[in-house]
Design a protein around this motif. Sequence first.
Motif, PDB file in Angstrom:
ATOM      1  N   VAL A  81       0.856  -1.190   0.000  1.00 28.27           N
ATOM      2  CA  VAL A  81       0.000   0.000   0.000  1.00 28.27           C
ATOM      3  C   VAL A  81       0.886   1.232   0.000  1.00 28.27           C
ATOM      4  O   VAL A  81       1.911   1.282   0.699  1.00 28.27           O
ATOM      5  CB  VAL A  81      -0.918   0.016   1.243  1.00 28.27           C
ATOM      6  CG1 VAL A  81      -1.734   1.308   1.301  1.00 28.27           C
ATOM      7  CG2 VAL A  81      -1.841  -1.193   1.247  1.00 28.27           C
ATOM      8  N   GLN A  82       0.497   2.229  -0.807  1.00 20.54           N
ATOM      9  CA  GLN A  82       1.194   3.514  -0.823  1.00 20.54           C
ATOM     10  C   GLN A  82       0.522   4.450   0.177  1.00 20.54           C
ATOM     11  O   GLN A  82      -0.687   4.681   0.121  1.00 20.54           O
ATOM     12  CB  GLN A  82       1.138   4.134  -2.223  1.00 20.54           C
ATOM     13  CG  GLN A  82       1.743   5.520  -2.334  1.00 20.54           C
ATOM     14  CD  GLN A  82       3.248   5.509  -2.277  1.00 20.54           C
ATOM     15  OE1 GLN A  82       3.891   4.735  -2.988  1.00 20.54           O
ATOM     16  NE2 GLN A  82       3.817   6.358  -1.440  1.00 20.54           N
ATOM     17  N   LEU A  83       1.302   4.982   1.119  1.00 25.94           N
ATOM     18  CA  LEU A  83       0.824   5.947   2.097  1.00 25.94           C
ATOM     19  C   LEU A  83       1.334   7.331   1.724  1.00 25.94           C
ATOM     20  O   LEU A  83       2.526   7.506   1.439  1.00 25.94           O
ATOM     21  CB  LEU A  83       1.337   5.580   3.494  1.00 25.94           C
ATOM     22  CG  LEU A  83       1.272   6.667   4.567  1.00 25.94           C
ATOM     23  CD1 LEU A  83      -0.171   6.910   5.010  1.00 25.94           C
ATOM     24  CD2 LEU A  83       2.144   6.307   5.767  1.00 25.94           C
ATOM     25  N   ARG A  84       0.439   8.319   1.746  1.00 22.82           N
ATOM     26  CA  ARG A  84       0.842   9.716   1.583  1.00 22.82           C
ATOM     27  C   ARG A  84       0.195  10.541   2.693  1.00 22.82           C
ATOM     28  O   ARG A  84      -0.989  10.399   2.958  1.00 22.82           O
ATOM     29  CB  ARG A  84       0.441  10.271   0.216  1.00 22.82           C
ATOM     30  CG  ARG A  84       1.244   9.705  -0.950  1.00 22.82           C
ATOM     31  CD  ARG A  84       0.914  10.413  -2.268  1.00 22.82           C
ATOM     32  NE  ARG A  84       1.704   9.861  -3.368  1.00 22.82           N
ATOM     33  CZ  ARG A  84       1.364   8.794  -4.075  1.00 22.82           C
ATOM     34  NH1 ARG A  84       0.220   8.166  -3.808  1.00 22.82           N
ATOM     35  NH2 ARG A  84       2.141   8.354  -5.048  1.00 22.82           N
ATOM     36  N   VAL A  85       0.992  11.393   3.314  1.00 23.14           N
ATOM     37  CA  VAL A  85       0.498  12.263   4.377  1.00 23.14           C
ATOM     38  C   VAL A  85       0.680  13.711   3.935  1.00 23.14           C
ATOM     39  O   VAL A  85       1.775  14.110   3.528  1.00 23.14           O
ATOM     40  CB  VAL A  85       1.254  12.027   5.701  1.00 23.14           C
ATOM     41  CG1 VAL A  85       0.733  12.979   6.780  1.00 23.14           C
ATOM     42  CG2 VAL A  85       1.097  10.573   6.156  1.00 23.14           C
ATOM     43  N   ARG A  86      -0.397  14.473   4.023  1.00 22.33           N
ATOM     44  CA  ARG A  86      -0.353  15.906   3.729  1.00 22.33           C
ATOM     45  C   ARG A  86      -0.623  16.691   5.003  1.00 22.33           C
ATOM     46  O   ARG A  86      -1.479  16.308   5.800  1.00 22.33           O
ATOM     47  CB  ARG A  86      -1.395  16.291   2.675  1.00 22.33           C
ATOM     48  CG  ARG A  86      -1.151  15.691   1.299  1.00 22.33           C
ATOM     49  CD  ARG A  86      -2.281  16.076   0.330  1.00 22.33           C
ATOM     50  NE  ARG A  86      -2.075  15.515  -0.979  1.00 22.33           N
ATOM     51  CZ  ARG A  86      -1.434  16.141  -1.968  1.00 22.33           C
ATOM     52  NH1 ARG A  86      -0.986  17.383  -1.766  1.00 22.33           N
ATOM     53  NH2 ARG A  86      -1.259  15.572  -3.134  1.00 22.33           N
ATOM     54  N   HIS A  87       0.102  17.765   5.160  1.00 23.72           N
ATOM     55  CA  HIS A  87      -0.145  18.669   6.278  1.00 23.72           C
ATOM     56  C   HIS A  87      -0.357  20.065   5.728  1.00 23.72           C
ATOM     57  O   HIS A  87       0.505  20.611   5.035  1.00 23.72           O
ATOM     58  CB  HIS A  87       1.031  18.665   7.258  1.00 23.72           C
ATOM     59  CG  HIS A  87       0.818  19.532   8.462  1.00 23.72           C
ATOM     60  ND1 HIS A  87      -0.354  19.520   9.202  1.00 23.72           N
ATOM     61  CD2 HIS A  87       1.611  20.457   9.053  1.00 23.72           C
ATOM     62  CE1 HIS A  87      -0.258  20.378  10.191  1.00 23.72           C
ATOM     63  NE2 HIS A  87       0.919  20.974  10.123  1.00 23.72           N
ATOM     64  N   GLN A  88      -1.555  20.595   5.989  1.00 28.33           N
ATOM     65  CA  GLN A  88      -1.942  21.903   5.465  1.00 28.33           C
ATOM     66  C   GLN A  88      -1.768  21.954   3.945  1.00 28.33           C
ATOM     67  O   GLN A  88      -1.298  22.938   3.387  1.00 28.33           O
ATOM     68  CB  GLN A  88      -1.140  22.994   6.161  1.00 28.33           C
ATOM     69  CG  GLN A  88      -1.427  23.067   7.650  1.00 28.33           C
ATOM     70  CD  GLN A  88      -0.626  24.109   8.377  1.00 28.33           C
ATOM     71  OE1 GLN A  88       0.404  24.582   7.878  1.00 28.33           O
ATOM     72  NE2 GLN A  88      -1.064  24.486   9.565  1.00 28.33           N
ATOM     73  N   GLY A  89      -2.173  20.831   3.283  1.00 31.50           N
ATOM     74  CA  GLY A  89      -2.201  20.771   1.834  1.00 31.50           C
ATOM     75  C   GLY A  89      -0.906  20.362   1.168  1.00 31.50           C
ATOM     76  O   GLY A  89      -0.861  20.173  -0.049  1.00 31.50           O
ATOM     77  N   ARG A  90       0.181  20.179   1.913  1.00 29.40           N
ATOM     78  CA  ARG A  90       1.479  19.853   1.322  1.00 29.40           C
ATOM     79  C   ARG A  90       1.888  18.435   1.725  1.00 29.40           C
ATOM     80  O   ARG A  90       1.762  18.057   2.891  1.00 29.40           O
ATOM     81  CB  ARG A  90       2.534  20.860   1.794  1.00 29.40           C
ATOM     82  CG  ARG A  90       3.921  20.642   1.239  1.00 29.40           C
ATOM     83  CD  ARG A  90       4.835  21.791   1.643  1.00 29.40           C
ATOM     84  NE  ARG A  90       4.995  21.867   3.089  1.00 29.40           N
ATOM     85  CZ  ARG A  90       5.967  21.231   3.756  1.00 29.40           C
ATOM     86  NH1 ARG A  90       6.822  20.466   3.106  1.00 29.40           N
ATOM     87  NH2 ARG A  90       6.058  21.355   5.064  1.00 29.40           N
ATOM     88  N   VAL A  91       2.383  17.654   0.755  1.00 24.91           N
ATOM     89  CA  VAL A  91       2.845  16.301   1.063  1.00 24.91           C
ATOM     90  C   VAL A  91       4.094  16.386   1.936  1.00 24.91           C
ATOM     91  O   VAL A  91       5.097  16.985   1.550  1.00 24.91           O
ATOM     92  CB  VAL A  91       3.146  15.504  -0.215  1.00 24.91           C
ATOM     93  CG1 VAL A  91       3.734  14.134   0.139  1.00 24.91           C
ATOM     94  CG2 VAL A  91       1.883  15.321  -1.050  1.00 24.91           C
ATOM     95  N   VAL A  92       4.023  15.787   3.139  1.00 24.43           N
ATOM     96  CA  VAL A  92       5.158  15.822   4.064  1.00 24.43           C
ATOM     97  C   VAL A  92       5.748  14.435   4.305  1.00 24.43           C
ATOM     98  O   VAL A  92       6.814  14.308   4.913  1.00 24.43           O
ATOM     99  CB  VAL A  92       4.751  16.440   5.414  1.00 24.43           C
ATOM    100  CG1 VAL A  92       4.366  17.909   5.237  1.00 24.43           C
ATOM    101  CG2 VAL A  92       3.598  15.663   6.057  1.00 24.43           C
ATOM    102  N   HIS A  93       5.066  13.402   3.812  1.00 21.89           N
ATOM    103  CA  HIS A  93       5.589  12.047   4.007  1.00 21.89           C
ATOM    104  C   HIS A  93       4.955  11.120   2.984  1.00 21.89           C
ATOM    105  O   HIS A  93       3.767  11.227   2.682  1.00 21.89           O
ATOM    106  CB  HIS A  93       5.280  11.543   5.418  1.00 21.89           C
ATOM    107  CG  HIS A  93       5.728  10.143   5.665  1.00 21.89           C
ATOM    108  ND1 HIS A  93       7.052   9.757   5.668  1.00 21.89           N
ATOM    109  CD2 HIS A  93       5.011   9.011   5.906  1.00 21.89           C
ATOM    110  CE1 HIS A  93       7.145   8.473   5.906  1.00 21.89           C
ATOM    111  NE2 HIS A  93       5.923   7.997   6.060  1.00 21.89           N
ATOM    112  N   SER A  94       5.758  10.191   2.457  1.00 19.86           N
ATOM    113  CA  SER A  94       5.271   9.206   1.502  1.00 19.86           C
ATOM    114  C   SER A  94       6.070   7.924   1.686  1.00 19.86           C
ATOM    115  O   SER A  94       7.300   7.970   1.840  1.00 19.86           O
ATOM    116  CB  SER A  94       5.413   9.733   0.071  1.00 19.86           C
ATOM    117  OG  SER A  94       4.951   8.781  -0.862  1.00 19.86           O
TER     118      SER A  94
END
Length: 299
Positions: free
Chosen positions: A210-223
């Motif tokens: 599974v691909q995980l992507r985390v956005r904080h305040q609209g910006r990708v901060v972790h993948s």
Amino acid sequence: MNPLVLQSDFGLDDGAVSAMQGVAVGVDPRLRIHDLTHNIPPYDIWEGSYRLAQVVSYWPEGTVFVSVVDPGVGSDRLSVVARTATGHLVVTPDNGTLTHLHAIFGITALRQIDETMNRRAGSEESYTFHGRDIYAFTGARLASGAIAFEDVGPEVPLERLVSLPLLEPELREGAVHGSIDVLDVRYGSLWTSIPRTLFARLGVRHGERVQLRVRHQGRVVHSAQMTFAPSFAAVELGESLIYVNSLDRMAVAINRGSYARAFDLGTGSSWEVALEPVRPAPSAASADAPAPSENRSRP
């Protein structure tokens, strides 16, 4: 006589929690008083809201919860008692603490506490410890049966209930989207708002990536990519995984490590998360293989 369950951000370093318990015992010494937690981070209404929703359904119908995370004590915010669709009562400031309970289980009625009747005697000129003087006192009276829900005070329309912003989980463009609602505090796992039933619509099986992507305040901060696994034991030590947590929602963890600390990730509606299947690319052999002939000779 119903159980009384206390939650706060007071910690256990001084006598605040004991004072609340003492007030409750003073209402009725037969009360069964329990602690949900008193380690909510100071002023963190979001965390207090989630922890209530985490445990409420495991307590018997009729249980009374007192939740005090109250950075606005002494302001014009309301003191209320909420009745949930699960048959529980929650005594709390109306400052967003009821957000997750309402979203997950539903709140069916809300009443403002009449402080002329439901307040510890002698505390009328005190405005800084409502957890002791109003909430613990009112919660104890409800749990002991000294008053009924209707005796709390005037009814408040549900549309006036204060709620924190929530990101509704959804499936779009081949991925499920939600938020990092809270951390598994001791172990650092990310508990998302994505229900297992929604994730299941992706068709991902145990052992697949599974691909995980985390956005904080609209910006990708972790993948990152990781395995969907039934438990921590299904992956190697130090390996990351996606799994179904105890609340039947999707969670992200490192086996024997803290995912939140490793990647400096936080919680709340501004922390968005997306989970997407990693489909294996076709192998070179299969890509280069000639198409099957349509002019085969029959035996």
